[in-house]
Design a protein around this motif. Structure first.
Motif, PDB file in Angstrom:
ATOM      1  N   UNK A  69      24.116 -34.233   1.214  1.00 18.13           N
ATOM      2  CA  UNK A  69      25.076 -34.729   2.037  1.00 18.13           C
ATOM      3  C   UNK A  69      24.662 -36.036   3.022  1.00 18.13           C
ATOM      4  N   UNK A  70      23.427 -35.804   3.568  1.00 21.66           N
ATOM      5  CA  UNK A  70      22.618 -36.026   4.223  1.00 21.66           C
ATOM      6  C   UNK A  70      21.758 -37.158   4.081  1.00 21.66           C
ATOM      7  N   UNK A  71      21.810 -38.431   5.149  1.00 23.15           N
ATOM      8  CA  UNK A  71      20.246 -39.431   4.945  1.00 23.15           C
ATOM      9  C   UNK A  71      19.371 -39.235   5.786  1.00 23.15           C
ATOM     10  N   UNK A  72      18.340 -39.560   5.339  1.00 22.70           N
ATOM     11  CA  UNK A  72      17.033 -39.687   6.763  1.00 22.70           C
ATOM     12  C   UNK A  72      16.543 -40.800   6.219  1.00 22.70           C
ATOM     13  N   UNK A  73      16.341 -41.882   7.568  1.00 26.11           N
ATOM     14  CA  UNK A  73      15.595 -42.922   7.110  1.00 26.11           C
ATOM     15  C   UNK A  73      14.546 -42.675   7.860  1.00 26.11           C
ATOM     16  N   UNK A  74      13.561 -43.002   7.256  1.00 26.37           N
ATOM     17  CA  UNK A  74      12.220 -42.577   7.517  1.00 26.37           C
ATOM     18  C   UNK A  74      11.074 -43.789   7.935  1.00 26.37           C
ATOM     19  N   UNK A  75      10.894 -44.140   9.618  1.00 26.89           N
ATOM     20  CA  UNK A  75      10.232 -45.472   9.482  1.00 26.89           C
ATOM     21  C   UNK A  75       8.594 -45.229   9.866  1.00 26.89           C
ATOM     22  N   UNK A  76       7.764 -46.010   8.773  1.00 27.76           N
ATOM     23  CA  UNK A  76       6.649 -46.192   8.826  1.00 27.76           C
ATOM     24  C   UNK A  76       5.571 -47.379   8.739  1.00 27.76           C
ATOM     25  N   UNK A  77       5.055 -47.227   9.466  1.00 27.04           N
ATOM     26  CA  UNK A  77       4.688 -49.264   8.885  1.00 27.04           C
ATOM     27  C   UNK A  77       3.475 -48.611   7.883  1.00 27.04           C
ATOM     28  N   UNK A  78       2.907 -48.162   7.576  1.00 22.28           N
ATOM     29  CA  UNK A  78       1.888 -47.786   6.330  1.00 22.28           C
ATOM     30  C   UNK A  78       2.827 -47.367   5.251  1.00 22.28           C
ATOM     31  N   UNK A  79       3.473 -46.315   6.125  1.00 24.30           N
ATOM     32  CA  UNK A  79       4.162 -45.377   4.108  1.00 24.30           C
ATOM     33  C   UNK A  79       3.290 -44.119   3.930  1.00 24.30           C
ATOM     34  N   UNK A  80       2.074 -44.306   5.208  1.00 25.21           N
ATOM     35  CA  UNK A  80       1.046 -43.423   4.955  1.00 25.21           C
ATOM     36  C   UNK A  80       1.385 -42.266   6.017  1.00 25.21           C
ATOM     37  N   UNK A  81       2.306 -42.580   6.736  1.00 25.77           N
ATOM     38  CA  UNK A  81       1.682 -41.211   8.056  1.00 25.77           C
ATOM     39  C   UNK A  81       1.912 -39.948   7.284  1.00 25.77           C
ATOM     40  N   UNK A  82       0.542 -38.914   8.142  1.00 23.36           N
ATOM     41  CA  UNK A  82       1.110 -37.592   6.822  1.00 23.36           C
ATOM     42  C   UNK A  82       1.933 -36.728   7.471  1.00 23.36           C
ATOM     43  N   UNK A  91      12.847 -32.449   2.798  1.00 24.33           N
ATOM     44  CA  UNK A  91      14.424 -33.064   2.912  1.00 24.33           C
ATOM     45  C   UNK A  91      14.759 -33.578   1.410  1.00 24.33           C
ATOM     46  N   UNK A  92      14.000 -33.030   0.206  1.00 25.64           N
ATOM     47  CA  UNK A  92      14.830 -33.360  -1.226  1.00 25.64           C
ATOM     48  C   UNK A  92      15.277 -31.577  -1.359  1.00 25.64           C
ATOM     49  N   UNK A  93      14.241 -31.015  -1.210  1.00 24.73           N
ATOM     50  CA  UNK A  93      14.645 -30.085  -1.549  1.00 24.73           C
ATOM     51  C   UNK A  93      16.169 -29.358  -0.446  1.00 24.73           C
ATOM     52  N   UNK A  94      16.171 -29.848   0.497  1.00 26.38           N
ATOM     53  CA  UNK A  94      17.653 -29.617   0.992  1.00 26.38           C
ATOM     54  C   UNK A  94      18.793 -31.066   1.135  1.00 26.38           C
ATOM     55  N   UNK A  95      18.265 -31.400  -0.144  1.00 25.12           N
ATOM     56  CA  UNK A  95      19.560 -32.261  -1.041  1.00 25.12           C
ATOM     57  C   UNK A  95      19.537 -33.768  -0.040  1.00 25.12           C
ATOM     58  N   UNK A  96      18.360 -33.831   1.064  1.00 26.77           N
ATOM     59  CA  UNK A  96      18.718 -35.682   1.494  1.00 26.77           C
ATOM     60  C   UNK A  96      18.073 -36.240   0.603  1.00 26.77           C
ATOM     61  N   UNK A  97      19.062 -37.439   1.501  1.00 29.20           N
ATOM     62  CA  UNK A  97      18.886 -38.363   0.713  1.00 29.20           C
ATOM     63  C   UNK A  97      17.694 -40.149   1.362  1.00 29.20           C
ATOM     64  N   UNK A  98      16.459 -39.995   1.269  1.00 26.08           N
ATOM     65  CA  UNK A  98      15.688 -40.699   1.679  1.00 26.08           C
ATOM     66  C   UNK A  98      15.726 -41.997   1.370  1.00 26.08           C
ATOM     67  N   UNK A  99      15.778 -42.839   2.630  1.00 28.05           N
ATOM     68  CA  UNK A  99      15.910 -44.836   2.656  1.00 28.05           C
ATOM     69  C   UNK A  99      14.472 -44.653   3.912  1.00 28.05           C
ATOM     70  N   UNK A 100      13.370 -45.089   2.808  1.00 25.74           N
ATOM     71  CA  UNK A 100      12.204 -45.529   2.782  1.00 25.74           C
ATOM     72  C   UNK A 100      12.191 -47.046   4.227  1.00 25.74           C
ATOM     73  N   UNK A 101      11.716 -47.003   5.646  1.00 22.14           N
ATOM     74  CA  UNK A 101      11.388 -48.159   5.904  1.00 22.14           C
ATOM     75  C   UNK A 101      10.077 -48.389   6.240  1.00 22.14           C
ATOM     76  N   UNK A 102       9.104 -49.566   5.106  1.00 13.96           N
ATOM     77  CA  UNK A 102       7.819 -49.506   5.104  1.00 13.96           C
ATOM     78  C   UNK A 102       7.653 -50.849   4.347  1.00 13.96           C
ATOM     79  N   UNK A 103       6.126 -51.227   5.475  1.00 13.93           N
ATOM     80  CA  UNK A 103       5.344 -52.448   4.622  1.00 13.93           C
ATOM     81  C   UNK A 103       4.865 -52.176   3.693  1.00 13.93           C
ATOM     82  N   UNK A 104       4.940 -51.305   2.653  1.00 10.92           N
ATOM     83  CA  UNK A 104       4.166 -50.967   2.044  1.00 10.92           C
ATOM     84  C   UNK A 104       4.690 -49.978   0.634  1.00 10.92           C
TER      85      UNK A 104
END
Length: 143
Positions: A69-82, A91-104
């Motif tokens: 039920x939760x949403x996690x918005x993840x911001x990373x310019x490269x999309x490769x931040x370790x 996050x997936x194991x906790x059934x969260x939805x993930x929205x990525x904000x990235x240039x790649x």
């Protein structure tokens, strides 16, 4: 794309209707943008919290509802931040939805997210690569 933005908004709206929380995260300049986004969401009445990307591994993962039920918005310019890429399966194991904000959008972050919002900018806007002004402005505009 407009379709990705609509899907991200639908995830956030569904989260709000279920009384879930929208978590926003990033590292470095992306964390600064994440902090502003979480504050803006909170001011609209959306339950939101900013979590620094490194803090998830030091107890903050427990904030995410294990029942989903939760949403996690993840911001990373490269999309490769370790740290952020390593966070995805947790996050997936906790059934969260993930929205990525990235240039790649093809980055590991983009590939592991439910929705990807592109912040790609022309590399000529940051010729020396020292000050990420264009990428931060793009993140602010999208987020």
């Amino acid at each position: 794309s407009a379709a990705a933005a609509e899907k991200a908004l639908a995830l956030i709206e569904a989260c709000t209707q279920r009384a879930g929380c929208v978590f926003v995260t990033g590292i470095g300049k992306s964390w600064a943008v994440a902090s502003r986004l979480a504050a803006s969401l909170s001011s609209t009445g959306t339950r939101a919290e900013c979590v620094h990307g490194a803090e998830w591994f030091h107890g903050d993962l427990g904030k995410v509802n294990n029942a989903g039920g939760d949403v996690v918005v993840v911001l990373s310019n490269s999309g490769r931040t370790a740290e952020l890429v390593a966070l995805l399966p947790l996050l997936k194991a906790r059934k969260a939805s993930v929205v990525a904000v990235t240039s790649d959008v093809t980055s590991p972050l983009g590939a592991g997210a439910d929705v990807v919002l592109s912040t790609a900018v022309d590399k000529r806007m940051e010729p020396l690569g020292l000050v990420p002004a264009a990428s931060v402005i793009a993140q602010e505009a999208v987020a």
